[in-house]
Design an enzyme around this catalytic site. Structure first.
Site, PDB file in Angstrom:
ATOM      1  N   GLU A 187       0.813  -1.186  -0.100  1.00  0.00           N
ATOM      2  CA  GLU A 187      -0.314   0.006   0.012  1.00  0.00           C
ATOM      3  C   GLU A 187       0.828   1.182   0.058  1.00  0.00           C
ATOM      4  O   GLU A 187       0.516   2.255   0.675  1.00  0.00           O
ATOM      5  CB  GLU A 187      -1.076   0.208   1.234  1.00  0.00           C
ATOM      6  CG  GLU A 187      -1.930  -1.140   1.033  1.00  0.00           C
ATOM      7  CD  GLU A 187      -2.859  -1.370   2.275  1.00  0.00           C
ATOM      8  OE1 GLU A 187      -2.684  -0.461   3.437  1.00  0.00           O
ATOM      9  OE2 GLU A 187      -3.603  -2.291   2.319  1.00  0.00           O
ATOM     10  N   HIS A 267      -9.816  -6.625  -2.189  1.00  0.00           N
ATOM     11  CA  HIS A 267     -10.854  -6.431  -1.117  1.00  0.00           C
ATOM     12  C   HIS A 267     -11.947  -5.746  -1.975  1.00  0.00           C
ATOM     13  O   HIS A 267     -12.253  -4.513  -2.236  1.00  0.00           O
ATOM     14  CB  HIS A 267     -10.329  -5.820  -0.096  1.00  0.00           C
ATOM     15  CG  HIS A 267      -9.155  -6.209   0.709  1.00  0.00           C
ATOM     16  ND1 HIS A 267      -9.728  -7.383   1.751  1.00  0.00           N
ATOM     17  CD2 HIS A 267      -8.113  -6.054   1.143  1.00  0.00           C
ATOM     18  CE1 HIS A 267      -8.591  -7.890   2.173  1.00  0.00           C
ATOM     19  NE2 HIS A 267      -7.607  -6.946   1.968  1.00  0.00           N
ATOM     20  N   GLU A 296      -5.396 -11.120  -1.337  1.00  0.00           N
ATOM     21  CA  GLU A 296      -6.471 -10.946  -0.030  1.00  0.00           C
ATOM     22  C   GLU A 296      -7.963 -10.729  -0.379  1.00  0.00           C
ATOM     23  O   GLU A 296      -8.678  -9.943   0.061  1.00  0.00           O
ATOM     24  CB  GLU A 296      -6.062  -9.368   0.412  1.00  0.00           C
ATOM     25  CG  GLU A 296      -4.461  -9.496   1.045  1.00  0.00           C
ATOM     26  CD  GLU A 296      -4.290  -8.246   1.643  1.00  0.00           C
ATOM     27  OE1 GLU A 296      -5.034  -7.353   1.993  1.00  0.00           O
ATOM     28  OE2 GLU A 296      -3.189  -8.065   1.625  1.00  0.00           O
ATOM     29  N   ASP A 298     -11.733 -10.810  -0.825  1.00  0.00           N
ATOM     30  CA  ASP A 298     -12.902 -10.900   0.004  1.00  0.00           C
ATOM     31  C   ASP A 298     -13.998 -10.177  -0.750  1.00  0.00           C
ATOM     32  O   ASP A 298     -13.587  -9.090  -1.691  1.00  0.00           O
ATOM     33  CB  ASP A 298     -12.758 -10.799   1.351  1.00  0.00           C
ATOM     34  CG  ASP A 298     -12.320  -9.413   2.082  1.00  0.00           C
ATOM     35  OD1 ASP A 298     -12.205  -8.583   1.122  1.00  0.00           O
ATOM     36  OD2 ASP A 298     -11.817  -9.471   3.114  1.00  0.00           O
TER      37      ASP A 298
HETATM   38  C1  XIL Z   1      -6.033  -6.580   8.171  1.00  0.00           C
HETATM   39  C2  XIL Z   1      -6.414  -7.667   9.246  1.00  0.00           C
HETATM   40  O1  XIL Z   1      -7.437  -8.584   8.626  1.00  0.00           O
HETATM   41  C3  XIL Z   1      -7.026  -7.134  10.518  1.00  0.00           C
HETATM   42  O2  XIL Z   1      -7.192  -8.347  11.159  1.00  0.00           O
HETATM   43  C4  XIL Z   1      -6.079  -6.138  10.919  1.00  0.00           C
HETATM   44  O3  XIL Z   1      -6.848  -5.565  12.069  1.00  0.00           O
HETATM   45  C5  XIL Z   1      -6.097  -4.972  10.042  1.00  0.00           C
HETATM   46  O4  XIL Z   1      -5.487  -5.333   8.874  1.00  0.00           O
HETATM   47  N1  XIL Z   1      -4.769  -4.696   3.568  1.00  0.00           N
HETATM   48  C6  XIL Z   1      -3.658  -5.545   4.182  1.00  0.00           C
HETATM   49  C7  XIL Z   1      -3.896  -6.356   5.307  1.00  0.00           C
HETATM   50  O5  XIL Z   1      -2.593  -5.657   3.246  1.00  0.00           O
HETATM   51  O6  XIL Z   1      -2.789  -6.657   6.115  1.00  0.00           O
HETATM   52  C8  XIL Z   1      -5.102  -6.095   6.041  1.00  0.00           C
HETATM   53  O7  XIL Z   1      -5.331  -7.001   7.072  1.00  0.00           O
HETATM   54  C9  XIL Z   1      -6.200  -5.604   5.086  1.00  0.00           C
HETATM   55  C10 XIL Z   1      -5.969  -4.601   4.091  1.00  0.00           C
END
Ligand code: XIL
Length: 382
Positions: A187, A267, A296, A298
């Site tokens: 990020e 996401h 990641e 979802d």
């Molecule tokens: C999130 C986790 O799922 C949570 O448990 C934590 O509180 C915050 O981070 N992008 C990322 C991940 O790279 O590391 C993040 O994970 C979600 C967004």
């Protein structure tokens, strides 16, 4: 049959404790629930017969985040990875790649200058090896989940640089040979039409953009086998932010920086349109000679108290399937990770008020249409 890169799972020698101190493996240990490490594996053989990993094409990694740390620390349940037997059984049976959700982030693994909390990350890496899974390391250069001793430390620029180098080399070095892919930079660009390197990233702000290349070089020195990735959200489709990464990737490669991959977090949300140019976007990074990954995934939605509707679940299944199909269509996209598999432990309701039901299983682990969409899609290409 799709051409697929084969990965070697390094068995590597467990290095000696690198940190001057280590915390116990798990923080909150409810007295009535003994650790389940030794108990859950009998049923692994049974569940192993039809899990997602069993239908994945050779050399393709279907992964999940392993739940713990972060928002789970404030939840009213014990640490999922450590104590939820059913969770662990499914984790082992369904997936052949795991990503520690929080356990390798700076605030968790290196909470004080001289304290490394390696126990929980060690447990996940050991679980992965016992279950024939690869591990994605997450993450090293990030603006978030940094401890106060870093963000509020009174360091000179030179000291801050040394702190980052030491952190990267200690964490990456500890797991050298046992991590398939590391999200080195996470990020690092802002959103919007004119993405910039993030002002919130203390390392980039203080030390300049060259620190990105250094982070990759330090990680590569510490583990020459690990594939090193850029990772971000809102970069799934072609757009200003993914193009900022494309330009950065070209620059880093031209400089001979050990950058090996570009990853989209994915996401996704029903608030926004589906990123239909995902495949083209991954393909342009592939054309640079980089690996690509979905790290990641979802798919969140506004949820009524009565739960998601059949129509929402069907749409969600489409989005999971399309995302997997895009990755499968790109030759160097061999790693596809969902950000948890059950709504029970999802970060979504905690971070996106009114949204939820983002994962492929309900809270009771019942499989949703999205689960079957993934399984059918994997089976179709094997
Ligand atoms: C999130 C986790 O799922 C949570 O448990 C934590 O509180 C915050 O981070 N992008 C990322 C991940 O790279 O590391 C993040 O994970 C979600 C967004």
């Amino acid at each position: 049959m799709r051409l697929a890169t084969r990965w070697a799972v390094g068995v590597g020698v467990l290095s000696l404790l690198l940190g001057p101190a280590a915390l116990p493996a798990s923080a909150a240990q409810p007295s009535e629930a003994p650790p389940v490490h030794a108990q859950e594996d009998q049923s692994y053989g049974q569940a192993k017969k039809n899990g997602l990993r069993t239908v994945a094409p050779e050399g393709f990694y279907i992964g999940t985040a392993a739940a713990g740390g972060g928002h789970h620390l404030n939840a009213d349940y014990p640490d999922p990875f450590t104590y939820d037997r059913k969770y662990r059984r499914i984790l082992g049976a369904e997936f052949n790649s795991v990503t520690p959700e929080n356990h390798m982030k700076w605030d968790f693994i290196h909470p004080e200058p001289d304290v490394y909390n390696f126990g929980p990350a060690d447990a996940i890496v050991e679980f992965a090896e016992e279950h024939g899974q690869v591990v994605r390391g997450h993450t090293l250069l990030w603006h978030s989940q940094l401890p106060a001793w870093v963000t509020q430390g009174d360091f000179t620029d030179e000291e801050l640089r040394a702190v980052l180098k030491d952190h990267i080399q200690t964490v990456v070095g500890r797991y050298a040979g046992r991590i398939q892919q590391w999200d080195v930079a996470n990020e690092i660009f802002t959103d919007g039409p004119n993405p910039q390197l993030r002002p919130e990233n203390i390392f980039i702000q203080r030390l300049g953009p060259g620190i990105i290349a250094d982070a990759f070089r330090w990680a590569h020195e510490a583990d020459p086998q690990a594939k090193l990735f850029l990772n971000d959200y809102a970069v799934e489709g072609l757009g200003a932010k993914s193009t900022a990464y494309y330009e950065l990737a070209k620059q880093l490669l031209a400089q001979g920086v050990p950058l090996h991959g570009f990853a989209v977090q994915a996401h996704l949300s029903f608030e926004y349109p589906y990123p239909t140019t995902l495949r083209q976007n991954l393909q342009r990074f592939d054309d640079l000679g980089l690996e690509t990954a979905v790290t990641e995934l979802d798919v969140r939605m506004p949820v009524a108290a009565s739960g998601p509707t059949a129509q929402q679940l069907a749409q969600q299944a489409d989005w999971y399937r399309w995302t997997l199909e895009a990755c499968l269509a790109v030759e160097g996209c061999n790693s596809f990770t969902i950000w948890g598999f059950t709504d029970k432990y999802s970060w979504v309701p905690v971070f996106f008020s009114g949204f939820g039901a983002a994962n492929v299983m309900f809270e009771d682990y019942e499989r949703k249409p999205a689960y079957y969409a993934l399984r059918d899609t994997l089976a179709a290409v094997s």
